[in-house]
Design a protein around this motif. Structure first.
Motif, mmCIF file in Angstrom:
data_model
loop_
_atom_site.group_PDB
_atom_site.id
_atom_site.type_symbol
_atom_site.label_atom_id
_atom_site.label_comp_id
_atom_site.label_asym_id
_atom_site.label_seq_id
_atom_site.Cartn_x
_atom_site.Cartn_y
_atom_site.Cartn_z
ATOM 1 N N LEU A 39 0.828 -1.202 0.000
ATOM 2 C CA LEU A 39 0.000 0.000 0.000
ATOM 3 C C LEU A 39 0.863 1.253 0.000
ATOM 4 N N LYS A 40 0.505 2.184 -0.864
ATOM 5 C CA LYS A 40 1.187 3.473 -0.883
ATOM 6 C C LYS A 40 0.161 4.576 -0.727
ATOM 7 N N VAL A 41 0.506 5.535 0.099
ATOM 8 C CA VAL A 41 -0.301 6.744 0.250
ATOM 9 C C VAL A 41 0.629 7.910 -0.038
ATOM 10 N N GLU A 42 0.379 8.563 -1.140
ATOM 11 C CA GLU A 42 1.282 9.612 -1.598
ATOM 12 C C GLU A 42 0.576 10.957 -1.589
ATOM 13 N N GLN A 43 1.273 11.917 -1.044
ATOM 14 C CA GLN A 43 0.750 13.276 -1.044
ATOM 15 C C GLN A 43 1.636 14.142 -1.940
ATOM 16 N N ASN A 44 1.004 15.082 -2.575
ATOM 17 C CA ASN A 44 1.774 16.098 -3.279
ATOM 18 C C ASN A 44 1.021 17.413 -3.295
ATOM 19 N N PRO A 45 1.772 18.487 -3.165
ATOM 20 C CA PRO A 45 3.233 18.488 -3.059
ATOM 21 C C PRO A 45 3.686 18.119 -1.646
ATOM 22 N N LEU A 46 4.973 17.880 -1.483
ATOM 23 C CA LEU A 46 5.518 17.626 -0.162
ATOM 24 C C LEU A 46 5.738 18.943 0.580
ATOM 25 N N PHE A 47 6.080 19.969 -0.156
ATOM 26 C CA PHE A 47 6.281 21.289 0.424
ATOM 27 C C PHE A 47 5.487 22.295 -0.397
ATOM 28 N N LEU A 48 4.894 23.225 0.290
ATOM 29 C CA LEU A 48 4.079 24.226 -0.389
ATOM 30 C C LEU A 48 4.262 25.559 0.301
ATOM 31 N N SER A 49 4.789 26.509 -0.437
ATOM 32 C CA SER A 49 4.942 27.854 0.079
ATOM 33 C C SER A 49 3.990 28.746 -0.707
ATOM 34 N N MET A 50 3.054 29.350 -0.038
ATOM 35 C CA MET A 50 2.059 30.122 -0.758
ATOM 36 C C MET A 50 1.802 31.461 -0.087
ATOM 37 N N GLN A 51 1.360 32.378 -0.881
ATOM 38 C CA GLN A 51 1.115 33.725 -0.400
ATOM 39 C C GLN A 51 -0.268 33.817 0.210
ATOM 40 N N GLU A 52 -0.400 34.644 1.211
ATOM 41 C CA GLU A 52 -1.715 34.866 1.805
ATOM 42 C C GLU A 52 -2.705 35.296 0.728
ATOM 43 N N GLY A 53 -3.910 34.810 0.859
ATOM 44 C CA GLY A 53 -4.966 35.188 -0.070
ATOM 45 C C GLY A 53 -5.089 34.280 -1.276
ATOM 46 N N LYS A 54 -4.101 33.440 -1.505
ATOM 47 C CA LYS A 54 -4.129 32.551 -2.669
ATOM 48 C C LYS A 54 -4.844 31.243 -2.349
ATOM 49 N N ASN A 55 -5.212 30.540 -3.420
ATOM 50 C CA ASN A 55 -5.854 29.229 -3.305
ATOM 51 C C ASN A 55 -4.891 28.144 -3.754
ATOM 52 N N TYR A 56 -5.049 26.965 -3.145
ATOM 53 C CA TYR A 56 -4.223 25.852 -3.589
ATOM 54 C C TYR A 56 -4.862 24.543 -3.143
ATOM 55 N N THR A 57 -4.437 23.447 -3.792
ATOM 56 C CA THR A 57 -4.983 22.125 -3.480
ATOM 57 C C THR A 57 -3.856 21.156 -3.181
ATOM 58 N N ILE A 58 -4.037 20.386 -2.117
ATOM 59 C CA ILE A 58 -3.121 19.299 -1.776
ATOM 60 C C ILE A 58 -3.802 17.990 -2.184
ATOM 61 N N LEU A 70 -5.080 2.832 10.086
ATOM 62 C CA LEU A 70 -4.733 4.016 9.319
ATOM 63 C C LEU A 70 -3.331 3.915 8.757
ATOM 64 N N ILE A 71 -3.214 4.214 7.458
ATOM 65 C CA ILE A 71 -1.925 4.343 6.799
ATOM 66 C C ILE A 71 -1.784 5.805 6.400
ATOM 67 N N PHE A 72 -0.760 6.446 6.940
ATOM 68 C CA PHE A 72 -0.580 7.880 6.736
ATOM 69 C C PHE A 72 0.235 8.171 5.484
ATOM 70 N N GLY A 73 -0.086 9.291 4.860
ATOM 71 C CA GLY A 73 0.735 9.810 3.788
ATOM 72 C C GLY A 73 1.989 10.461 4.343
ATOM 73 N N THR A 74 2.818 10.935 3.430
ATOM 74 C CA THR A 74 4.108 11.508 3.800
ATOM 75 C C THR A 74 3.982 12.910 4.363
ATOM 76 N N GLY A 75 2.844 13.526 4.188
ATOM 77 C CA GLY A 75 2.645 14.865 4.720
ATOM 78 C C GLY A 75 2.971 15.946 3.710
ATOM 79 N N THR A 76 2.288 17.061 3.831
ATOM 80 C CA THR A 76 2.559 18.254 3.027
ATOM 81 C C THR A 76 2.830 19.398 3.990
ATOM 82 N N ARG A 77 4.032 19.928 3.912
ATOM 83 C CA ARG A 77 4.382 21.056 4.781
ATOM 84 C C ARG A 77 3.971 22.344 4.088
ATOM 85 N N LEU A 78 3.051 23.040 4.703
ATOM 86 C CA LEU A 78 2.504 24.267 4.121
ATOM 87 C C LEU A 78 3.043 25.482 4.866
#
Lengths: 115, 113
Positions: A2-21, A103-111
């Motif tokens: 089993l693999k649980v993959e998240q992307n992106p792993l790192f996300l740097s975003m500006q206030e007010g913007k939209n994004y999807t993990i 529960l099998i956890f993904g690798t995480g997305t650092r926002l």
């Protein structure tokens, strides 16, 4: 395996913007969790998605689940600094409603949200 | 409502030493979990208890790790002897039953040097 993959792993975003993990997983599951973890802190439950097509929203965060595509998304609307954290999805391998959760956890997305 | 309590918060030991962690779940929660979270990764389930019985310990390295929940409430996780790769945060979680949402403690950060 089993693999649980998240992307992106790192996300740097500006206030007010939209994004999807994105959270992709490689086995059948009808239950998926999203957690938030602040540095040095424990995991805080954000959403529990219990069926195909489930959508839940809390504040600036909205989560959805597509079990056929084996995909869950966590959408951030008009990001604010307080949302800076690491976000984990976790797939539940439970086979039946009476079976124990596993529960099998993904690798995480650092926002990181910056001004 | 009090949350999941864990102690100690931090522990530094030398390799080949032994260490034990303690967890007190939320009152009334029958199910208790121990997870290992290595830096930069998601938590990995080590062992799951229902009351004082083991439900799943398939990912517990049994040659060095052991866990017990003798009275169905508090639990201890022991590592003997520790290896460098055991450095991680050990999270305890509890839930009302096997299918209910789990709540996590703050964890014990173990550093093996």
């Amino acid at each position: 395996e089993l693999k649980v993959e998240q992307n992106p792993l790192f996300l740097s975003m500006q206030e007010g913007k939209n994004y999807t993990i994105y959270c992709n997983y490689s086995t059948t599951s009808d239950r998926l969790y999203w957690y938030r973890q602040d540095p040095g802190k424990s995991l805080e439950s954000l959403f529990v998605l219990l069926s195909n097509g489930a959508v839940k929203q809390e504040g600036r965060l909205m989560a959805s689940l597509d079990t056929k595509a084996r995909l869950s998304t966590l959408h951030i609307t008009a990001a604010v600094h307080d949302l800076s954290a690491t976000y984990f999805c976790a797939v539940d391998l439970q086979k039946g409603w009476s079976d124990p959760d596993k529960l099998i956890f993904g690798t995480g997305t650092r926002l990181q949200v910056f001004p | 409502e009090a949350g999941v309590a864990q102690s100690p918060r931090y522990k530094i030991i030398e390799k080949r030493q032994s260490v034990a962690f303690w967890c007190n779940p939320i009152s009334g929660h029958a199910t208790l979990y121990w997870y290992q979270q290595i830096l930069g990764q998601g938590p990995k389930l080590l062992i799951q208890f229902q009351n004082n019985g083991v439900v799943d310990d398939s990912q517990l390295p049994k040659d060095r790790f052991s866990a017990e929940r003798l009275k169905g409430v508090d639990s201890t996780l022991k590592i003997q002897p520790a290896k460098l790769e055991d450095s991680a945060v050990y999270l305890c979680a509890s839930s009302l039953d096997l299918v209910a949402e789990a709540f996590f403690g703050q964890g014990t950060r173990l550093t093996v040097v």
